[in-house]
Design an enzyme around this catalytic site. Structure first.
Site, PDB file in Angstrom:
ATOM      1  N   HIS A  81     -48.191 -32.949 -44.481  1.00 49.92           N
ATOM      2  CA  HIS A  81     -47.830 -34.212 -45.152  1.00 49.92           C
ATOM      3  C   HIS A  81     -46.491 -34.718 -44.615  1.00 49.92           C
ATOM      4  CE1 HIS A  81     -46.711 -37.062 -48.332  1.00 49.92           C
ATOM      5  NE2 HIS A  81     -45.587 -36.363 -48.516  1.00 49.92           N
ATOM      6  N   ASP A 110     -42.728 -60.626 -23.056  1.00 50.97           N
ATOM      7  CA  ASP A 110     -43.414 -59.388 -23.430  1.00 50.97           C
ATOM      8  C   ASP A 110     -42.358 -58.290 -23.418  1.00 50.97           C
ATOM      9  OD1 ASP A 110     -45.240 -57.118 -23.656  1.00 50.97           O
ATOM     10  OD2 ASP A 110     -46.809 -58.521 -23.021  1.00 50.97           O
ATOM     11  N   TRP A 146     -42.068 -28.874 -42.845  1.00 61.52           N
ATOM     12  CA  TRP A 146     -41.901 -29.765 -41.670  1.00 61.52           C
ATOM     13  C   TRP A 146     -40.620 -29.413 -40.923  1.00 61.52           C
ATOM     14  CZ3 TRP A 146     -38.520 -33.636 -39.926  1.00 61.52           C
ATOM     15  CH2 TRP A 146     -37.471 -33.938 -40.778  1.00 61.52           C
ATOM     16  N   SER A 174     -43.862 -39.797 -26.947  1.00 67.19           N
ATOM     17  CA  SER A 174     -44.245 -41.151 -27.347  1.00 67.19           C
ATOM     18  C   SER A 174     -43.033 -41.916 -27.887  1.00 67.19           C
ATOM     19  CB  SER A 174     -45.339 -41.064 -28.416  1.00 67.19           C
ATOM     20  OG  SER A 174     -45.462 -42.294 -29.070  1.00 67.19           O
ATOM     21  N   SER A 175     -42.250 -41.260 -28.759  1.00 71.07           N
ATOM     22  CA  SER A 175     -41.079 -41.955 -29.324  1.00 71.07           C
ATOM     23  C   SER A 175     -40.070 -42.283 -28.240  1.00 71.07           C
ATOM     24  CB  SER A 175     -40.379 -41.078 -30.365  1.00 71.07           C
ATOM     25  OG  SER A 175     -41.275 -40.677 -31.326  1.00 71.07           O
ATOM     26  N   HIS A 258     -30.733 -34.855 -38.646  1.00 68.69           N
ATOM     27  CA  HIS A 258     -30.008 -35.864 -39.407  1.00 68.69           C
ATOM     28  C   HIS A 258     -30.027 -37.243 -38.770  1.00 68.69           C
ATOM     29  CE1 HIS A 258     -28.349 -36.925 -43.112  1.00 68.69           C
ATOM     30  NE2 HIS A 258     -27.689 -37.823 -42.458  1.00 68.69           N
ATOM     31  N   GLU A 260     -32.345 -38.288 -37.082  1.00 70.85           N
ATOM     32  CA  GLU A 260     -33.734 -38.686 -37.337  1.00 70.85           C
ATOM     33  C   GLU A 260     -33.863 -39.428 -38.668  1.00 70.85           C
ATOM     34  OE1 GLU A 260     -36.598 -38.581 -35.782  1.00 70.85           O
ATOM     35  OE2 GLU A 260     -37.933 -38.991 -37.470  1.00 70.85           O
ATOM     36  N   TYR A 262     -31.697 -41.318 -39.993  1.00 66.80           N
ATOM     37  CA  TYR A 262     -31.227 -42.691 -39.799  1.00 66.80           C
ATOM     38  C   TYR A 262     -32.160 -43.485 -38.909  1.00 66.80           C
ATOM     39  CZ  TYR A 262     -27.359 -41.259 -42.494  1.00 66.80           C
ATOM     40  OH  TYR A 262     -26.629 -40.798 -43.544  1.00 66.80           O
ATOM     41  N   SER A 273     -32.243 -57.404 -43.767  1.00 66.49           N
ATOM     42  CA  SER A 273     -31.270 -58.421 -43.380  1.00 66.49           C
ATOM     43  C   SER A 273     -31.931 -59.691 -42.867  1.00 66.49           C
ATOM     44  CB  SER A 273     -30.331 -57.872 -42.292  1.00 66.49           C
ATOM     45  OG  SER A 273     -29.693 -56.725 -42.768  1.00 66.49           O
ATOM     46  N   HIS A 307     -24.722 -30.507 -43.470  1.00 64.57           N
ATOM     47  CA  HIS A 307     -24.812 -30.659 -44.928  1.00 64.57           C
ATOM     48  C   HIS A 307     -26.193 -30.271 -45.446  1.00 64.57           C
ATOM     49  CE1 HIS A 307     -25.930 -35.198 -44.432  1.00 64.57           C
ATOM     50  NE2 HIS A 307     -27.006 -34.470 -44.481  1.00 64.57           N
ATOM     51  N   HIS A 308     -27.129 -30.027 -44.536  1.00 60.59           N
ATOM     52  CA  HIS A 308     -28.424 -29.487 -44.947  1.00 60.59           C
ATOM     53  C   HIS A 308     -28.364 -27.976 -45.077  1.00 60.59           C
ATOM     54  CE1 HIS A 308     -30.614 -33.278 -44.151  1.00 60.59           C
ATOM     55  NE2 HIS A 308     -29.688 -33.450 -43.242  1.00 60.59           N
ATOM     56  N   THR A 333     -22.664 -47.646 -45.471  1.00 58.67           N
ATOM     57  CA  THR A 333     -23.913 -47.945 -46.167  1.00 58.67           C
ATOM     58  C   THR A 333     -23.636 -48.868 -47.350  1.00 58.67           C
ATOM     59  OG1 THR A 333     -24.535 -45.697 -45.581  1.00 58.67           O
ATOM     60  CG2 THR A 333     -26.022 -46.885 -47.015  1.00 58.67           C
ATOM     61  N   LYS A 336     -23.233 -52.460 -46.349  1.00 63.17           N
ATOM     62  CA  LYS A 336     -24.506 -53.166 -46.161  1.00 63.17           C
ATOM     63  C   LYS A 336     -25.033 -53.698 -47.481  1.00 63.17           C
ATOM     64  CE  LYS A 336     -26.317 -51.346 -41.969  1.00 63.17           C
ATOM     65  NZ  LYS A 336     -26.635 -52.680 -41.499  1.00 63.17           N
ATOM     66  N   ARG A 455     -38.345 -26.612 -54.616  1.00 60.48           N
ATOM     67  CA  ARG A 455     -39.364 -27.371 -53.891  1.00 60.48           C
ATOM     68  C   ARG A 455     -40.314 -26.398 -53.185  1.00 60.48           C
ATOM     69  NH1 ARG A 455     -36.190 -29.613 -48.521  1.00 60.48           N
ATOM     70  NH2 ARG A 455     -38.211 -30.504 -48.066  1.00 60.48           N
TER      71      ARG A 455
END
Lengths: 530, 375, 211
Positions: A81, A110, A146, A174-175, A258, A260, A262, A273, A307-308, A333, A336, A455
């Site tokens: 998931h 294009d 994950w 791909s990314s 991390h 990722e 963002y 925006s 921080h993880h 943040t 914004k 979790r």
């Protein structure tokens, strides 16, 4: 901004519409709009598959005890998931939006590298076929979360881990290809006069996202390669027995992980925006500060990965450093959010579906930001870490953040893509159903986490039963609500009230200067940007 | 409307504040000085976030209500102000600094592991905890004690469903207890919310944490890091006793170790019968082996190998004894030599070699286990 | 690869666009190619950086004591003793699954003056019938304290082979640096014993290099 008065659609019809018909049109296409549609369709399919897995998870957690699946399969569901939603739903959806919109927004015909564009899409279905197929192998698919922490993902993982590694490699390629294309397009293909500080914020945020992708997806590739060699070729990057360190895995993974996070939210900022000023009929407040805020969020994202990992046993000095840096991210943040509110202030507001989703984004993403700030505080993170509080936090940021912004974008640009207005009533139904159910789904998770539910557990103690039941009901309702969206999109693609070139009164930007639906080839002559 | 919202938020705040302690809505205040400080910090930051939220969303909803086109609002022209941008960069920064100060001092206190009175080594493995009383060379395993019938919904769930163990960790009140935490296989995490202690157990590495509990009682926690199939089934229970009761408990435990040693010697001399072995062996199997190898002995294909009809259980007796005693590296199969008595090991092997149609008729004696171990 | 990129690039523009665009098509293709090359360079660099993090992490840990690993052999014995202080070193061991050995320190702790050279012994016994090679991996907590624990001789520097049923006493000679911070009064040295019998000759070489 304005375009020169030419008739690009006539040019297009006469000289360039010799596209193949049927399936081969889609397989061989190098057209940015076709590829954008492919990406968006694929990501919605993945959203449904990943969502179905979430339904399995919530069904099992509906009441205490093991009812539907056994724990090992439950772990595969949470793992796949997560992988599908991150790499299959959110990221391809943003790439799809980039493909559709960036050339139109910057006045290019294009994307810069159309054939590569075709490849970067078509390897994605391969990657996810491999990943999903691994679920049917003996021993099952990936079951280590994950985040695939070693040594659970190396020494102790199922035989299908090689497939997981290859699938992640292909997703990464791909990314990366998509990101290269975006950077080259934005840097080299802007219409004359489209200076950097005139670019729409969606283009800006995507440019920064693309650089983040280029910087960290190769690190993910390196991580999974090390997992592969540790498991199958006897290396000891993450095994203490051979001189490695399992905590090193977490450092490398979160160095990717991390930024990722963002990558999955910066394009949302660009979308919001665009939408907020349109429906406020007022220019975006603080354009340049928005650009600088995005850039500083991206830079700071490289300094906060640990921080993880506050509970892994870091020295105090390291914990303090990562706590301060993380807290610092809330400053840009916050800027914004303040800018969006200032844009709405003394505007002339209307509330079509894109605006509703955008407002919900601001409120709910901010709630996710608040819980993020709480998680940043190391001493309390010891209590929150790896509980449902974290699950609540990142779902607020990713579902009511990233996915709500994607929904907003879809409603906002659907008239441009299809040439028809979507059904406003159904759209509003979709919005309200999603808004209510998503909060029933995720808000009680805060309470569950604070009360002590970890979790990634398939079963739980009795005091968590009531909230879990409520959460599951919210989950099923949210899942069903998304089928309304499917109906809206299909209806809109097949017909409906014809959309004018600029269906939104307050909209600005080159894409609205083109007819609706946008011609097959965008800007065959470069627009003049004032 | 915005007044309505702020009233709602304020009442929610007071609700949270009063509902502390055993609230199903909020963090526990816990039973240590540290856990109280953590709770206070949590509430402070929560209130700050709520206050910011009320202001920002209040302004936004005011605009949503007053500045809508249907009310005839026309859009203003302003779209830039460096002064405003600087203000709303600096104010959040100042708020963050005020948050960081108490956070820093709490963290430094939490991480001060020095001058402890008692040291306990915690070793995690799939899916159990081992507690070693460092000063007394005495330790035991602590496993989930909820019967599998409750998990599979065939029996009424008990009050502490999934949060109960066969042997809880016991510590005294008022003493600084230092935990040395490590793991045998994958990463686990030892978490007791009432102590505000959560520390990862990393295989091959040692981590530290400490607590000083003020009130006697029974405190429950769980493994907090995904550690494989039964991650949700490895709870932690800590029983905190007043010093004199703790001393008595410890004395009794050390005496029991002696008794167990004598029982072992006695078991070595006696001969196990087939029936006796099968009965005891089945109990041990269901308690310790069935979670992976399944009650029917068929395992889970690709994850846990079957015992039914396996070559090892049918033929190679010595290999069978060795794998139960010493485990298998890189798998969930652990070394049971220090988890079960020699008699339990002998009977469970007998059971595995005769149940589900394996029918080898082997009866393993305690002497075979002891001899194998100290050859 | 270069050809493929060039072909991809040549597709990138439409004639009509090129008729009016101020830059000619060749020039744009060149520009795109240069940018792609630069980006590919960054990507390759970041892939390597992912791997470079492994040795970087080791070096970083060695200087900061980040992960508490303590594998460096001290070159010389201690020169000065600070007899005003006493530091307690706790000793503990773990045996990894699949390793049929008994492995224990002969004492649970030792009190030392910083700078004092001391010897502690560990006992190991192979409980199985086969010859097995063991490798002990050290870990110190608090990690920072590892910087001040100097081992001049240690069984953990080498692999330890034991025949079936054989037992051995293994020594560790160490001293604690006199400059150990005041707030560290207790440190713990933990050894985890792994079975490395299956590790081939070549790999054991790498292992020692890594340690």
């Amino acid at each position: 901004m304005n375009t020169a008065t030419t008739t690009p659609e006539q040019h297009g019809a006469e000289h360039h519409d010799h596209k193949p018909k049927g399936l081969m049109r889609w397989v061989l296409t190098t057209n940015h709009k076709d590829i954008g549609s492919l990406y968006l369709g694929f990501s919605f399919l993945m959203f449904l598959i990943g969502g179905a897995m979430a339904m399995v998870i919530r069904a099992e957690l509906y009441q205490p005890g093991l009812q539907i699946v056994e724990p090992n399969f439950f772990n595969q569901m949470t793992t796949v998931h997560g992988l599908i939603m991150v790499f299959g739903a959110v990221m391809p959806a943003f790439t799809g939006l980039a493909n559709w919109l960036i050339p139109m927004m910057i006045g290019a015909p294009d994307m810069a590298l159309p054939r590569m564009n075709n490849w970067s899409f078509w390897i994605l279905p391969m990657a996810f076929s491999i990943l999903l197929a691994s679920l049917f192998m003996e021993g099952g698919g990936p079951n280590f979360g994950w985040t695939f922490y070693a040594p659970l993902s190396t020494t102790y993982s199922p035989d299908s881990t090689a497939l997981f590694v290859f699938a992640v490699h292909i997703m990464g390629i791909s990314s990366i290809l998509g990101a290269i294309n975006v950077v080259v397009t934005i840097v080299n293909m802007r219409a004359p006069g489209m200076t950097y500080m005139k670019m729409p914020l969606f283009v800006w945020t995507w440019l920064i996202t693309a650089f983040l992708l280029i910087a960290v997806m190769p690190v993910l590739a390196a991580t999974v390669t090390m997992v592969l060699t540790d498991k199958y070729f006897g290396t000891s990057f993450f095994a203490a027995a051979g001189g490695g360190d399992p905590v090193l895995f977490q450092h490398i993974f979160w160095f990717f992980g991390h930024p990722e996070v963002y990558i999955m939210i910066l394009p949302s900022f660009g979308i919001i925006s665009a939408i907020i000023p349109t429906f406020s009929r007022k220019k975006l407040f603080g354009y340049s500060s928005m650009v600088y805020a995005t850039a500083s969020i991206a830079l700071l994202s490289f300094l906060v990965w640990a921080h993880h990992m506050f509970t892994t046993g870091m020295p105090v000095a390291a914990e303090l450093f990562f706590m301060y840096c993380t807290m610092l991210i809330s400053v840009p943040t916050g800027v914004k959010v303040f800018n969006w509110v200032a844009t709405m202030w003394r505007g002339s507001l209307t509330f079509e579906v894109p605006m509703l989703f955008a407002i919900a984004f601001i409120v709910l993403f901010t709630i996710g930001g608040f819980s993020g700030l709480m998680l940043a505080i190391t001493p309390v993170d010891f209590q929150y870490h790896d509980t449902y509080f974290v699950v609540a936090h990142f779902h607020y940021v990713l579902v009511t953040g990233a996915i709500f912004s994607i929904m907003a974008a879809a409603y906002y640009w659907l008239p441009k893509w299809t040439g028809h207005m979507y059904h406003e009533g159904l759209g509003k139904l979709h919005f309200w159903a999603s808004l209510i159910s998503v909060n029933i789904l995720f808000f009680p998770m805060h309470f569950l986490g604070l009360a002590g539910m970890p979790r990634r557990v398939p079963d739980y103690a009795l005091q968590f039963a009531d909230f879990n039941q409520l959460v599951s009901i919210g989950g099923f309702a949210f899942g069903l609500s998304q089928l309304i969206f499917l109906v809206v999109v299909i209806k809109c693609a097949r017909g409906g009230k014809p959309a004018p070139a600029k269906p939104w009164e307050g909209a600005e930007g080159l894409e609205w200067e083109m007819p609706s639906p946008a011609p097959y080839h965008s800007h065959t002559t470069p627009p003049i940007v004032k | 409307m915005h007044k309505l919202i702020s009233v709602a938020v304020l009442s929610a705040m007071s609700f949270l504040a009063t509902a502390s302690g055993g609230s199903p809505f909020n963090l526990t205040t816990g039973v240590t000085d540290i856990s109280h400080r953590v709770y206070d910090l949590h509430m402070t930051i929560l209130y700050i976030c709520i206050a910011i939220g009320v202001v920002v969303f209040g302004v936004m909803f005011y605009a949503i209500i007053k500045h809508r086109k249907s009310k005839g609002a026309t859009a203003a022209q302003f779209h830039e102000s460096t002064k405003v941008e600087i203000i709303w960069t600096i104010i959040p920064f100042v708020i963050l600094v005020t948050m960081a100060i108490p956070a820093t001092s709490t963290l430094i206190e939490m991480e001060d592991n020095s001058q402890s009175d008692i040291t306990i080594k915690i070793t995690a493995s799939q899916w159990k905890w081992h507690y070693q009383y460092f000063e007394h060379d005495f330790g035991f395993f602590s496993l989930l004690s909820t019967p599998s019938e409750q998990i599979s919904n065939q029996a009424q769930k008990s009050e502490n469903y999934l949060l109960e163990v066969d042997k809880p960790l016991v510590i005294p009140t008022g003493k600084k207890v230092r935990f040395l935490i490590t793991a045998d296989d994958v990463i686990h995490s030892w978490w007791v919310p009432a102590f505000a202690v959560k520390q990862d157990a990393n295989p091959g590495f040692i981590n530290e944490a400490w607590t000083r509990v003020n009130e006697p009682g029974i405190y429950r926690g769980q493994c907090a890091e995904l550690c494989g199939k039964n991650h949700g089934f490895m709870p932690i229970v800590v029983k905190v006793l007043p010093q004199n009761e703790y001393d008595a408990w410890l004395k009794e435990q050390l005496a029991q170790v002696e008794v167990a040693k004598q029982a072992e010697t006695k078991a070595l001399a006696s001969t196990l019968t087939y029936e006796e072995s099968m009965t005891l062996g089945k109990q041990v199997y269901l308690a310790r082996c069935a979670m992976c190898h399944q009650p029917n002995g068929q395992g889970i294909p690709g994850a846990f190998p079957p015992i039914k009809n396996s070559p090892m259980a049918l033929n190679d007796k010595q290999a069978h004894i060795d794998i139960v005693l010493h485990g298998k590296a890189g798998t969930a199969m652990q070394a049971f030599s220090n988890q079960l008595t020699a008699k339990e090991i002998a009977t469970v092997i007998t059971y595995e070699r005769n149940a589900w149609g394996n029918d080898t008729k082997d009866v393993i004696q305690v002497s075979e286990i002891i001899n194998r171990e100290v050859k | 690869m270069g050809d493929a990129i060039a072909r991809a690039l040549s597709q990138s523009y439409h004639t009509t666009y090129c008729e009016v665009i101020i830059m000619n098509r060749e020039q744009l293709t060149q520009q795109n190619r240069r940018l792609v090359q630069k980006l590919l360079l960054i990507i390759g660099g970041m892939f390597c950086f992912g791997f470079a993090l492994v040795p970087l992490y080791d070096v970083f840990c060695e200087f900061t004591g980040l992960n508490g690993r303590n594998t460096i052999k001290a070159e010389q014995q201690s020169q000065s003793i600070d007899s005003s202080r006493v530091v307690r070193l706790q000793l503990t061991t773990s045996v990894s699954p699949g390793m049929p050995w008994q492995f224990k320190p002969n004492q649970h702790y030792i009190d030392v003056h910083p700078g004092e050279n001391k010897v502690v012994k560990f006992s190991a016994k192979n409980l199985s019938g086969q010859a097995i090679v063991g490798q002990a991996i050290p870990s110190v907590s608090p990690g920072l304290a590892g910087l001040y624990l100097n081992k001049t001789e240690c069984f953990c520097f080498n692999q330890q082979p034991l025949a079936g049923g054989e037992s051995v006493e293994m020594g560790l000679v160490f001293f604690i640096s006199p400059d150990i911070p005041e707030h560290i009064s207790t440190l713990t040295l933990s050894y985890t014993l792994f079975n490395v019998t299956d590790v081939t000759e070549a790999e054991s070489h790498n292992l020692q290099a890594a340690l």
